[in-house]
Scaffold this active site. Sequence first.
Site, PDB file in Angstrom:
ATOM      1  N   GLY A 154      52.482  97.674  37.659  1.00  0.00           N
ATOM      2  CA  GLY A 154      51.107  98.093  37.963  1.00  0.00           C
ATOM      3  C   GLY A 154      50.708  99.354  37.219  1.00  0.00           C
ATOM      4  O   GLY A 154      49.571  99.487  36.757  1.00  0.00           O
ATOM      5  N   LYS A 166      46.934  85.000  37.480  1.00  0.00           N
ATOM      6  CA  LYS A 166      45.523  85.241  37.789  1.00  0.00           C
ATOM      7  C   LYS A 166      44.771  86.112  36.804  1.00  0.00           C
ATOM      8  O   LYS A 166      45.336  87.010  36.200  1.00  0.00           O
ATOM      9  CB  LYS A 166      45.455  85.904  39.166  1.00  0.00           C
ATOM     10  CG  LYS A 166      45.857  84.959  40.279  1.00  0.00           C
ATOM     11  CD  LYS A 166      45.709  85.649  41.603  1.00  0.00           C
ATOM     12  CE  LYS A 166      45.836  84.647  42.740  1.00  0.00           C
ATOM     13  NZ  LYS A 166      45.734  85.308  44.029  1.00  0.00           N
ATOM     14  N   GLY A 170      55.530  93.187  35.499  1.00  0.00           N
ATOM     15  CA  GLY A 170      56.500  92.449  36.302  1.00  0.00           C
ATOM     16  C   GLY A 170      57.135  91.214  35.705  1.00  0.00           C
ATOM     17  O   GLY A 170      58.263  91.258  35.205  1.00  0.00           O
ATOM     18  N   ARG A 204      67.011 100.113  37.716  1.00  0.00           N
ATOM     19  CA  ARG A 204      66.161 101.296  37.937  1.00  0.00           C
ATOM     20  C   ARG A 204      66.994 102.569  38.089  1.00  0.00           C
ATOM     21  O   ARG A 204      66.589 103.637  37.624  1.00  0.00           O
ATOM     22  CB  ARG A 204      65.289 101.099  39.169  1.00  0.00           C
ATOM     23  CG  ARG A 204      64.144 100.155  38.874  1.00  0.00           C
ATOM     24  CD  ARG A 204      63.216 100.040  40.046  1.00  0.00           C
ATOM     25  NE  ARG A 204      62.034  99.313  39.659  1.00  0.00           N
ATOM     26  CZ  ARG A 204      61.310  98.587  40.496  1.00  0.00           C
ATOM     27  NH1 ARG A 204      61.657  98.489  41.760  1.00  0.00           N
ATOM     28  NH2 ARG A 204      60.245  97.960  40.075  1.00  0.00           N
TER      29      ARG A 204
HETATM   30  P1  AMP Z   1      51.468  87.544  37.173  1.00  0.00           P
HETATM   31  O1  AMP Z   1      52.199  88.186  38.304  1.00  0.00           O
HETATM   32  O2  AMP Z   1      49.982  87.540  37.311  1.00  0.00           O
HETATM   33  O3  AMP Z   1      51.954  88.019  35.826  1.00  0.00           O
HETATM   34  O4  AMP Z   1      51.834  85.993  37.259  1.00  0.00           O
HETATM   35  C1  AMP Z   1      53.127  85.508  37.039  1.00  0.00           C
HETATM   36  C2  AMP Z   1      53.240  84.153  37.633  1.00  0.00           C
HETATM   37  O5  AMP Z   1      52.295  83.290  37.046  1.00  0.00           O
HETATM   38  C3  AMP Z   1      54.574  83.504  37.419  1.00  0.00           C
HETATM   39  O6  AMP Z   1      55.250  83.432  38.639  1.00  0.00           O
HETATM   40  C4  AMP Z   1      54.224  82.111  36.884  1.00  0.00           C
HETATM   41  O7  AMP Z   1      54.925  81.088  37.524  1.00  0.00           O
HETATM   42  C5  AMP Z   1      52.758  81.991  37.210  1.00  0.00           C
HETATM   43  N1  AMP Z   1      52.067  81.052  36.315  1.00  0.00           N
HETATM   44  C6  AMP Z   1      52.059  81.055  34.981  1.00  0.00           C
HETATM   45  N2  AMP Z   1      51.352  80.010  34.517  1.00  0.00           N
HETATM   46  C7  AMP Z   1      50.903  79.323  35.576  1.00  0.00           C
HETATM   47  C8  AMP Z   1      50.115  78.145  35.731  1.00  0.00           C
HETATM   48  N3  AMP Z   1      49.671  77.486  34.682  1.00  0.00           N
HETATM   49  N4  AMP Z   1      49.854  77.735  36.982  1.00  0.00           N
HETATM   50  C9  AMP Z   1      50.310  78.422  38.046  1.00  0.00           C
HETATM   51  N5  AMP Z   1      51.042  79.543  37.962  1.00  0.00           N
HETATM   52  C10 AMP Z   1      51.347  79.992  36.740  1.00  0.00           C
END
Ligand code: AMP
Length: 396
Positions: free
Chosen positions: A377, A198, A354, A35
């Site tokens: 974000g 999510k 991220g 950064r």
């Molecule tokens: P995000 O911050 O929403 O982009 O989520 C990223 C995180 O999603 C990472 O740490 C991954 O380990 C997790 N992730 C990806 N696929 C899965 C899955 N099938 N089940 C649980 N966690 C997941």
Amino acid sequence: MKNIDNYDFKGKKAIIRVDFNVPLDKEYNITDTSRIDAAIPTIKKVLEKEGTAILMSHLGRPKGNPEEKFSLKHLTGYLSDKLGKEVQFVDDCVGDKVKEKASTLQNGEVLLLENLRFHEGEKKGDEDFAKQLAEPADVYINDAFGTAHRAHASTAVIAKYFPENKMFGYIMQNEIKNMDKLLEEPKTPFTAILGGAKVSGKVEVIENLIDKVDNIIIGGGMMFTFIKALGGNIGKSLVEDELIDKANEIIEKARENDVTLYLPKDAIAASDYDKDAESKQTNSYDIPEGWMGLDIGEEAIQKFSELIAGSKTILWNGPMGVFEMPNFAMGTKAIAEAVAKATEEGAYSLVGGGDSVAAISQMGLADKVSYVSTGGGAMLEYIEGKELPGVKAIRE
Ligand code: AMP
């Protein structure tokens, strides 16, 4: 609007909002300098043109009071090395001490202010605090895209005190240019690849993309909310039951807009959320009871790779599986490779948010895509179609 490239900084004091929110270890060594590195071109531009740079940033999450571990003074050594000149420091960001120090600055000198979030006024967007920040400067530059979605004193409110003398730094310029390239008249076919844990937090992104893209690929943990919505068995995979109706709505909207929404046909299911868990490839609509899907399967990889290869514009946000665990990184790795290959063959690709940045860097492919957004974000909100307070404040 003023532009950093043709603004005359000579004899002027520029207050620059940078994003120096870097990770520090227990001895206050910076463990990832990217950064700071990214902000150097903007700072150098001001200095080259014989201006003075006053730098302000937040670091970590202090509670509105000074805390040693969040002090920006830990950054002066590295920053001085990078700029090739001594960076001066003052242990506050507003008040007499700052005013005094700033009045002694000569052209070409750099002053780093203490953490903005040692004052509650920063996050509250307090006008009086913003006014105090503005006082020592003649011109305001915002180069902190990562906080551009926040209406804080230093990212948005301060701009009103520089009605004729405010502008974006190079990071902001680049982020906006690349995001607009994607949102305004993208070359088709346009494929969005969305993953991560999510659906919540991505709903508005999907909704804003639906009338812009040709294909949406959904992987990661979020795929199981969609698969459940379609009647699949997902075992103990990650799911957001409260978003099942939303998932159905999105599926319907995609259909109405002629957007093809792809979900993985197969998945790698694990007995547990553990790097050494027993695992097997299964139909993603029929995950056995007690098992959880942690990656996409081979058929999905093949299908998605073909789609990516045939795309001219690609947006990728979120890993396809739990890529932090080597046994469940295959899907993310294959998609990263497919995006890199499509880029080599002329597609425009933007990777951001991220964990996608961490994933593409971990795979060593960050320089093989068109643009890696570090906005997190802020990037998601821009893609949701929202006007970011930090961007609006400079433009209006
Ligand atoms: P995000 O911050 O929403 O982009 O989520 C990223 C995180 O999603 C990472 O740490 C991954 O380990 C997790 N992730 C990806 N696929 C899965 C899955 N099938 N089940 C649980 N966690 C997941």
